[in-house]
Design an enzyme around this catalytic site. Structure first.
Site, mmCIF file in Angstrom:
data_model
loop_
_atom_site.group_PDB
_atom_site.id
_atom_site.type_symbol
_atom_site.label_atom_id
_atom_site.label_comp_id
_atom_site.label_asym_id
_atom_site.label_seq_id
_atom_site.Cartn_x
_atom_site.Cartn_y
_atom_site.Cartn_z
ATOM 1 N N HIS A 1 -20.891 -10.689 19.251
ATOM 2 C CA HIS A 1 -19.615 -11.408 19.204
ATOM 3 C C HIS A 1 -19.378 -12.140 20.526
ATOM 4 O O HIS A 1 -19.508 -11.561 21.590
ATOM 5 C CB HIS A 1 -18.462 -10.438 18.942
ATOM 6 C CG HIS A 1 -18.344 -10.044 17.497
ATOM 7 N ND1 HIS A 1 -17.149 -9.741 16.901
ATOM 8 C CD2 HIS A 1 -19.281 -9.928 16.527
ATOM 9 C CE1 HIS A 1 -17.357 -9.451 15.620
ATOM 10 N NE2 HIS A 1 -18.641 -9.546 15.380
ATOM 11 N N TYR B 1 -6.803 -9.239 16.776
ATOM 12 C CA TYR B 1 -5.781 -8.340 17.328
ATOM 13 C C TYR B 1 -4.422 -8.998 17.082
ATOM 14 O O TYR B 1 -4.216 -10.139 17.492
ATOM 15 C CB TYR B 1 -5.965 -8.169 18.839
ATOM 16 C CG TYR B 1 -7.140 -7.299 19.241
ATOM 17 C CD1 TYR B 1 -6.994 -5.930 19.421
ATOM 18 C CD2 TYR B 1 -8.399 -7.855 19.492
ATOM 19 C CE1 TYR B 1 -8.053 -5.134 19.838
ATOM 20 C CE2 TYR B 1 -9.473 -7.071 19.904
ATOM 21 C CZ TYR B 1 -9.290 -5.707 20.074
ATOM 22 O OH TYR B 1 -10.344 -4.917 20.488
ATOM 23 N N PRO C 1 -7.214 2.999 22.040
ATOM 24 C CA PRO C 1 -8.363 2.226 21.540
ATOM 25 C C PRO C 1 -8.221 0.702 21.651
ATOM 26 O O PRO C 1 -9.198 -0.016 21.452
ATOM 27 C CB PRO C 1 -8.461 2.637 20.069
ATOM 28 C CG PRO C 1 -7.112 3.165 19.719
ATOM 29 C CD PRO C 1 -6.540 3.739 20.971
ATOM 30 N N LYS D 1 -12.475 0.548 24.914
ATOM 31 C CA LYS D 1 -13.145 0.934 26.163
ATOM 32 C C LYS D 1 -13.681 2.368 26.168
ATOM 33 O O LYS D 1 -14.473 2.731 27.046
ATOM 34 C CB LYS D 1 -12.173 0.761 27.340
ATOM 35 C CG LYS D 1 -11.886 -0.689 27.676
ATOM 36 C CD LYS D 1 -13.062 -1.319 28.393
ATOM 37 C CE LYS D 1 -13.045 -2.818 28.366
ATOM 38 N NZ LYS D 1 -14.166 -3.430 27.638
ATOM 39 N N TYR E 1 -12.568 -7.436 28.985
ATOM 40 C CA TYR E 1 -12.938 -7.063 27.614
ATOM 41 C C TYR E 1 -14.460 -6.917 27.481
ATOM 42 O O TYR E 1 -14.954 -5.962 26.881
ATOM 43 C CB TYR E 1 -12.394 -8.093 26.617
ATOM 44 C CG TYR E 1 -12.432 -7.603 25.185
ATOM 45 C CD1 TYR E 1 -11.337 -6.970 24.609
ATOM 46 C CD2 TYR E 1 -13.594 -7.755 24.400
ATOM 47 C CE1 TYR E 1 -11.369 -6.503 23.303
ATOM 48 C CE2 TYR E 1 -13.637 -7.294 23.096
ATOM 49 C CZ TYR E 1 -12.525 -6.673 22.559
ATOM 50 O OH TYR E 1 -12.576 -6.203 21.262
HETATM 51 C C1 PHB Z 1 -13.159 -0.622 15.698
HETATM 52 O O1 PHB Z 1 -13.941 -1.417 15.178
HETATM 53 O O2 PHB Z 1 -13.010 0.519 15.261
HETATM 54 C C2 PHB Z 1 -12.376 -1.043 16.889
HETATM 55 C C3 PHB Z 1 -12.599 -2.297 17.431
HETATM 56 C C4 PHB Z 1 -11.876 -2.712 18.528
HETATM 57 C C5 PHB Z 1 -10.926 -1.885 19.073
HETATM 58 C C6 PHB Z 1 -10.709 -0.630 18.544
HETATM 59 C C7 PHB Z 1 -11.439 -0.197 17.449
HETATM 60 O O3 PHB Z 1 -10.190 -2.323 20.140
#
Ligand code: PHB
Ligand code: APR
Length: 390
Positions: A72, A201, A293, A297, A385
């Site tokens: 990505h 997000y 989450p 990280k 990130y």
């Molecule tokens: C996930 O794919 O479970 C996931 C991805 C990004 C995040 C948290 C969880 O910030």
């Protein structure tokens, strides 16, 4: 039994440490209280920093990751009914992430450990740590009704947030910092194609949402829920409806729905224990720190701890130098706190808090608008990130 490094916990931290130590010719044994199937049944985040990928390559476990992982270059932010792309590759001079489930990382590490023939003792009960203030530490455990002992040079506490290692340290020797957030994430996994090729997000007045994935045919979605919520309150239909309401119209219309194959609620917490070394005991991964989450990280921090620790132990055995092990805690914590701050910041910007009034909601939107319109702000978010340098 005798070994050089006794590792408590067979999560990603313990397994990666074991594998790197094996590469350096350092003998190690893993003691794990659960069994392999239980561990592989846990669903966790799945975004790997480039540095984490590099470490998995060094450990010789990156073949499947390179074959099945999705590279990505950026993420999308959704707020005020629109979506904006953050091109992280462009903002960081070419860095990318790999989307590959933590469960798969764990499986690859377990398979590699089997192949090199290093020992993992599963179903090890009542693990206890002894004499790590001396140079002859020991770990005891119960297996098949008998108490057994592992004598070692060092103990690596990789046993997660609820493990025994951190709890074995005298309270006056450790300081803890914690924030529990007043909400959780309800997550589902479904065998449906992801709504968008990149993660979304979302900040919405009904609460945070995240669209993620495991592959081209498997999606992972989350919605913010209250701390006292329960999965039984969430039929699949209710989940899909709620997710759609929080997305922009195009994403909402594009979601392919299907039966969930897993559904769970995770509490959000920030936590750090200082220091991360007590004589001959080292903490690594979730045993020492937890991040919410948002920003993915957790696994990456576990990997950076393990990188510092494995190099420190290699230095000790190869060069008889204590410099690496003496510097481990401060080196690891410096990086940990930056990721703690980043995860807290993303969480604060994207979630609805019980006290989010109209003023703070506008402040969140102003921050998001700034983020997607300022090159400097985009660069700052992106470099964190994709992962700060080691
Ligand atoms: C996930 O794919 O479970 C996931 C991805 C990004 C995040 C948290 C969880 O910030
Ligand atoms: N004795 C032996 N093993 C134990 C004990 C104990 N007393 N307590 C816990 N364990 C084991 C757990 O069963 C688990 O398999 O330690 C392991 C810890 O693994 P994780 O919780 O996955 O922690 P870690 O390896 O640090 O991984 C960090 O996991 O939670 C995510 O966000 C986090 O992605 C990050 C990653």
């Amino acid at each position: 039994m005798r070994t050089q490094v006794a590792i408590i916990g067979s999560g990603p931290a313990g397994l990666l440490l074991g594998q790197l130590l094996d590469c350096y010719g350092i003998d190690n044994v893993i003691l794990e209280r659960k069994d392999r199937e239980y561990i592989l049944g846990r669903i966790r985040a799945g975004v790997l920093e480039q540095g984490t990928v590099g470490l998995l390559e060094e450990a010789g476990v990156a073949e499947r990751l390179h074959r099945d992982g999705l590279v990505h270059d950026g993420v999308e932010l959704c707020f005020g009914g629109s979506r904006y792309r953050i091109d992280m590759k462009a903002a960081t001079g070419g860095k990318t992430m790999v989307v590959y489930g933590q469960t798969e990382v764990t499986r690859d590490l377990m398979d590699a450990r089997l192949k090199v023939g290093r020992e993992t003792i599963y179903d090890a009960g009542d693990v206890s740590l002894h004499d790590f203030g001396t140079d002859q530490p020991k770990v005891r455990y119960v297996k098949d009704g008998k108490t057994r002992e592992v004598a070692c040079d060092f103990i690596a506490g990789c046993d997660g947030f609820r493990g025994v290692s951190r709890l074995s340290v005298p309270t006056e020797a450790i300081r803890m910092f914690e924030r529990i957030y007043p909400f959780g994430w309800l997550g589902i996994l479904s065998d449906t194609p992801p709504v968008s090729p990149e993660l979304i997000y979302t900040n919405h007045e009904r609460g945070f949402a995240l669209c993620s994935m495991r592959s081209a045919t498997r999606s992972r979605y989350y919605v913010q829920c209250t701390n006292d919520d329960h999965v039984d309150n969430w039929s699949d239909d209710r989940f899909w409806d709620e997710l759609r309401r929080r997305l922009d119209p195009k994403a909402a219309a594009g979601i392919v729905i299907g039966p969930s194959i897993e559904k769970s609620i995770a509490q959000l917490r920030s936590f750090v224990a200082e220091p991360m070394r007590f004589g001959r005991l080292f903490l690594a991964g979730d045993a020492a720190h937890i991040v919410p989450p948002t920003g993915a990280k957790g696994l990456n921090l576990a990997a950076s701890d393990v990188r510092y620790l494995s190099h420190a132990l290699r230095e000790f055995y190869n060069e008889r130098s204590h410099a690496g092990i003496d510097g481990y805690s401060s080196k690891a914590l410096a990086r940990v706190w930056k990721a703690e701050r980043f995860s807290w910041w993303m969480t604060s910007m994207l979630h609805r808090f019980p006290d989010t009034d109209e003023f703070s909601a506008r402040i969140q939107l102003a921050e998001l608008n700034y983020l997607v319109s300022s090159q400097a702000a985009t660069a700052a978010m992106s470099e964190q990130y994709v992962g700060l340098p080691y």
